[in-house]
Write an enzyme that holds these catalytic residues in place. Structure first.
Site, short mmCIF file in Angstrom:
data_model
loop_
_atom_site.label_atom_id
_atom_site.label_comp_id
_atom_site.label_asym_id
_atom_site.label_seq_id
_atom_site.Cartn_x
_atom_site.Cartn_y
_atom_site.Cartn_z
N SER A 132 0.63 -1.15 0.41
CA SER A 132 -0.42 0.20 0.10
C SER A 132 0.21 1.38 0.27
O SER A 132 0.44 2.36 -0.33
CB SER A 132 -0.83 -0.07 1.38
OG SER A 132 -1.95 -1.46 1.10
N ILE A 157 1.90 -10.83 -8.00
CA ILE A 157 1.11 -9.82 -9.16
C ILE A 157 0.14 -11.26 -9.71
O ILE A 157 -0.09 -11.78 -10.14
CB ILE A 157 2.05 -9.82 -10.13
CG1 ILE A 157 3.21 -9.04 -9.53
CG2 ILE A 157 1.75 -8.99 -10.82
CD1 ILE A 157 2.47 -7.66 -8.68
N GLN A 333 -19.27 -22.26 11.05
CA GLN A 333 -19.58 -22.32 12.45
C GLN A 333 -20.95 -23.14 11.78
O GLN A 333 -20.53 -23.85 12.89
CB GLN A 333 -19.97 -21.10 13.39
CG GLN A 333 -20.07 -21.29 15.07
CD GLN A 333 -19.32 -21.68 15.35
OE1 GLN A 333 -17.58 -21.74 14.79
NE2 GLN A 333 -19.02 -22.81 16.67
N HIS A 335 -22.56 -24.53 9.74
CA HIS A 335 -21.87 -26.06 9.29
C HIS A 335 -21.31 -26.94 9.99
O HIS A 335 -21.60 -27.93 9.36
CB HIS A 335 -21.33 -25.29 7.58
CG HIS A 335 -22.16 -25.09 6.43
ND1 HIS A 335 -22.33 -23.82 6.72
CD2 HIS A 335 -22.96 -25.80 5.57
CE1 HIS A 335 -23.23 -23.84 5.08
NE2 HIS A 335 -23.30 -24.87 5.50
N GLU A 360 -6.15 -5.02 -3.30
CA GLU A 360 -6.76 -3.64 -3.79
C GLU A 360 -6.70 -1.93 -2.45
O GLU A 360 -7.68 -1.29 -2.75
CB GLU A 360 -7.95 -3.62 -4.60
CG GLU A 360 -7.92 -3.90 -5.54
CD GLU A 360 -6.78 -4.82 -6.38
OE1 GLU A 360 -5.93 -4.65 -6.30
OE2 GLU A 360 -7.96 -6.53 -6.88
#
Length: 382
Positions: A132, A157, A333, A335, A360
């Site tokens: 970032s 990438i 949780q 399931h 992003e």
């Protein structure tokens, strides 16, 4: 704001659902285990026009509006986040950015190839020591004999293992500048990356640039304006795709949880009749609905080219990615043991959701952007 889909948008949504049901959903868990999506799927995405969804028809794209594009990312993301990642890096981060800032020659050279899927594109911003923090970019460019020589390493990438074109951000004497670098440029090599937590079929890699020379015609945007023009535009496009993809993950978790709660019995009755299960489903529905409204609002503003679309897209990405994590955790949780086993998709959604908070622009970056914008102009957000 009109949140109702138009007849054309509704028709596209039905088209996306049919594609996902037949071409993607049955195979997504296998792609995750194999660590790759097949070339045949990419060809089908290209033939359907999904790799050039927002590119104008004049360049071979489908010319979709942003709301429709959000629906595409939501439906694809609902089945397979790795495939949604391809659409994000190829279309949102690269093709749309070329459309916005590219020269006429660059558009005519690359957009028809990208829209059809004959060529794939990837976005080279992150580095081993810079994510970032774009000021930390160390990949360098230097002008030599009328060309620009690139040296450095890009990391994490997405789809770099098979991409044909890279959009590379590099630092130099005129500031951060972005370059279009074809894969066959001498000195460029890609090293595959494995062991990623989620979106395991997104073919991550490192791009090594060793004295890669490209002509000045490959500069995208203005020299020295790579951050302000190209990177910011690309990340804004990418955040919209990721927000809608996160919504898709959460919807998949919610739908699976409701279905499972009808089938699974506990203490002699289906678990859907237990109060605590109803509480989980209520919370999940509420969060999915809120994220839907934020994503739809961002798409609507993007179609209007409203200046507030940037911060509203950031808001949608921030909420939807965090919401997807919370809903996926609740789905695991609910399931129980099945939610932890790779015979069920829930564990994949849970792993994929975490990635959405990082790509992003991390959650923390979104918090800084939203807080700063709110302090400066709260009325533009609320």
């Amino acid at each position: 704001m009109n949140l109702e889909l138009t007849t054309a948008q509704q028709a596209l949504k039905e088209e996306f659902i049919t594609f996902v049901r037949t071409e993607l959903e049955p195979y997504a868990n296998d792609y995750d285990k194999q660590g790759a999506i097949p070339r045949s799927l990419i060809e089908k995405l290209g033939a359907a026009g999904y790799l050039g969804a927002t590119i104008p028809t004049a360049y071979g794209g489908r010319g979709m509006d942003q709301v429709s594009y959000g629906l595409l990312n939501e439906e694809i993301g609902r089945a397979c986040s790795s495939t949604r990642s391809l659409i994000t890096v190829h279309s949102s981060l690269t093709a749309e950015t070329i459309l916005r800032w590219g020269s006429q020659e660059q558009k005519e050279q690359w957009l028809p190839l990208l829209a059809s899927g004959q060529q794939l594109a990837a976005f080279g911003l992150s580095e081993p020591g810079a994510g970032s923090d774009t000021n930390g970019i160390t990949t360098a460019y230097e002008e030599k004999d009328g060309q620009y020589v690139l040296t450095g390493v890009k990391k994490w990438i997405t789809f770099s293992q098979i991409a044909n074109l890279f959009l590379i951000a590099a630092q130099g004497d005129k500031g951060i500048t972005t370059f279009l670098v074809p894969r066959d440029t001498p000195g460029l090599r890609v090293v595959p990356l494995e062991g990623i937590l989620g979106t395991r079929a997104s073919l991550l890699g490192e791009i090594h640039l060793e004295q890669c020379a490209v002509p000045a015609a490959n500069i995208l945007g203005r020299m020295g304006w790579g951050l302000q023009q190209i990177v910011n535009t690309a990340l804004d496009n990418g955040r919209y795709s990721v927000a809608c993809g996160s919504l898709g993950i959460a919807r998949a978790c919610l739908e699976s949880s409701i279905q499972y709660s009808k089938q699974r019995h506990q203490s002699g009755r289906p678990i859907k009749e237990h109060q605590l299960i109803k509480q989980k489903i209520t919370n999940m529905v509420t969060e999915v609905k809120a994220a839907t409204l934020l994503c739809r609002n961002a798409g609507w503003l993007r179609d209007k080219k409203d200046p507030d679309s940037f911060i509203q897209t950031t808001l949608a990405k921030y909420h939807a990615s965090r919401m997807a994590n919370a809903v996926a955790a609740e789905a695991v949780q609910l399931h129980g043991a099945l939610g932890c086993h790779d015979s069920f998709s829930i564990q994949r959604y849970f792993r994929d959701a975490k990635v959405m908070e990082i790509i992003e622009g991390s959650t923390e970056i979104q918090q800084i952007l939203i807080a700063d914008h709110s302090i400066a102009s709260l009325s533009s957000i609320l």
